[in-house]
Design an enzyme around this catalytic site. Structure first.
Site: not given
Ligand SMILES: [Zn+2]
Ligand SMILES: [Zn+2]
Length: 516
Positions: A271, A300, A318, A320, A322, A402, A448
């Site tokens: 992000c 992680r 990910q 991912d 945004h 979410k 996200h």
């Molecule tokens: Zn994010």
């Protein structure tokens, strides 16, 4: 729900009975704890000699005898001093009693076996249902590596024999489909101690499948109005202070490394980088919504004991994205993402999902009005695309509500994949804005979202769902040509070259073996 409660009581009661049986058979054994867990129960024992598989049969037989006797579980309140006296020869129980017991606690007794326990239990040992002991494993006392290693016996317990049999069948099926086993057999991926636990090595066939997934993913994102971005793997520590990760996510991050006197961290999330791109110049309301996607590899920290194949790893990618939008665009954007999720998952053969809406938790940032609007936007999207959802009250992240989508695999197991999260926090922390039609700066909203979640975990789910027999478009090898005799080899290669030129993934099996 009530039935689940009963089964849970059965499972925990079975743990008592197992400890009772073990003490009858091996009186010198010291006992740890024995909770109910998903699908079953366990109990930890301190025993000099390791348990062997035959012991499980003996323990089961002894348990059957105790259950046959159908003794009542009797609850009794005791003072701390009384508890210490009852468990005077049980050092693990004593340790717990001394550390965590209230002035008055409870013990449960059946047929002479007493355990220090809050309960609840089934009425008597005859009401435990169907059970089976399954395995023996080492487990550190209280999960701490500096503590003694105890022996943990796992069992499963169900309300009826039919439920137990169905469960054992599912397990057998799951073992056959285990992605770690199939990943090895099909040469898709591996791990290497020297490389480090939880770090995936994608072999050619696995990497090819990943490329197919990524190609499809990239193409559909461009078609769906996204743009792709690419960002670094490390960043100055300061960035993670700004984003709040050092404050809220420190234990999930790897330690700093120094570059020219500056601390840097490897990224646990993508992000902040996307926000940095956003901030590279002034943005107008006309540019929004911005949809930026990245197959972003993050790292992680996971304890080595919790790592599991591709499901739980230390480095993963990910899918991912945004979305940065104006408040008036939120409804449309969320609906759009949810449709995208459903389309993408069904392309991979998943059409059954568990869908969850998580609402405002006790601790949160942002104002109530923002939360209400965002939650309403998520609800509206769900009503339109998947009205059969569950609400998880108070389970939202502190920065926004979410939607989580868990796909159901061929064995009916749910796997967390897609997530859509509204975020009031990061736009604030990074102080991002857009210039509205009034010429003033306004705060945009950030979403996200990940559709597949992590490529690694999704790949594990795919392997297990299809038991390694992938649909044609995903299969690393689509056509294998089997020449009957040596004189066919040249022709087989000709056909292979032709198919390959047409875009098929082909191989020729020209081993000198009989074609069965
Ligand atoms: Zn994010
Ligand atoms: Zn108990």
């Amino acid at each position: 729900m009530e039935k689940e409660d009963v089964v849970e009581k059965m499972r925990h009661s079975a743990a008592h009975v197992m400890a009772h049986a073990v003490r009858n058979l091996f009186p010198e054994v010291k006992i740890g704890i024995g909770p109910a867990i998903e699908d079953g129960f366990y109990y930890d024992f301190d025993k000099l000699e390791p348990f062997v598989p035959e012991d499980l049969e003996r323990i089961e037989a002894e348990m059957a005898r105790i259950m046959e006797a159908d003794r009542k579980f009797l609850r009794r309140e005791v003072t701390r001093a009384e508890a210490e006296q009852i468990f005077a020869d049980q050092p693990y129980k004593l340790e717990l009693i001394r550390e965590i017991a209230d002035e008055v606690s409870t013990v449960y007794e059946e047929g002479g076996f007493v355990d220090w326990c809050r309960g609840p239990h089934v009425e008597s040992t005859g009401k435990i249902g169907a059970y089976k002991l399954r395995s023996i494993a080492g487990a550190y006392w209280r999960g701490e590596e500096r503590n003694p290693m105890l022996q943990r016996i796992y069992g499963t317990a169900w309300a009826t024999k039919e439920d137990l049999d169905a469960y054992l069948h599912r397990l057998e099926e799951a073992e056959k489909r285990d992605h770690r086993k199939l990943g090895r057999e099909l040469e898709l991926f591996s791990f290497d101690e020297e490389v480090g636990p939880g770090l995936v090595l994608w072999h050619p066939k696995g990497a090819l499948m990943r490329k197919i997934i990524e190609d499809y993913w990239r193409a559909t994102h461009y078609e769906g109005g996204y743009e792709l971005v690419q960002t670094p793997h490390i960043a100055r520590q300061h960035l993670w202070a700004t984003s709040g990760h050092l404050e809220f996510f420190a234990e999930g991050m790897y330690g700093p490394m120094e570059i020219e006197g500056q601390p840097y961290r490897i990224k646990p999330m993508n992000c902040p980088f996307h926000l940095a791109i956003y901030k590279s110049r002034i943005r107008s309301y006309r540019e929004l919504p911005i949809r930026w996607a990245e197959l972003g590899t993050v790292y992680r920290y996971e304890r080595s004991g919790t790592l599991h194949g591709l499901i739980r790893v230390r480095g993963f990618t990910q899918d991912d994205a945004h979305i940065i939008c104006r408040p008036d665009q939120l409804d449309d954007e969320v609906t759009r993402v949810l449709s995208f999720v459903m389309d993408m998952l069904s392309r991979f053969g998943f059409n059954e999902y568990g869908v969850y809406l998580s609402t405002r938790p006790e601790k949160y940032v942002g104002d109530d009005e923002g939360w209400e609007k965002a939650t309403a936007a998520l609800r509206k999207a769900l009503e339109a695309r998947h009205p059969d959802y569950k609400v998880d009250e108070g389970a939202g992240v502190f920065y926004g509500p979410k939607i989580d989508v868990k796909i159901k695999d061929a064995l009916g197991r749910e796997h967390q994949c897609s997530t859509i999260q509204v975020d009031f926090n990061e736009p604030e922390r990074f102080d991002i804005s857009y210039i509205g039609d009034d010429g003033k700066a306004h705060r945009p909203i950030m979403i996200h979202r990940a559709l597949l979640g992590s490529l690694e975990r999704f790949f594990a789910v795919l392997i297990e769902h299809y038991a390694g027999a992938f649909p044609l478009w995903l299969a690393p090898v689509q056509v294998i040509l089997l020449p009957i005799a040596d004189r066919h080899h040249d022709y087989a290669r000709l056909v292979a070259a032709d198919l390959s030129a047409k875009g098929f993934r082909v191989s020729v099996d020209d081993r000198n073996e009989k074609t069965g």
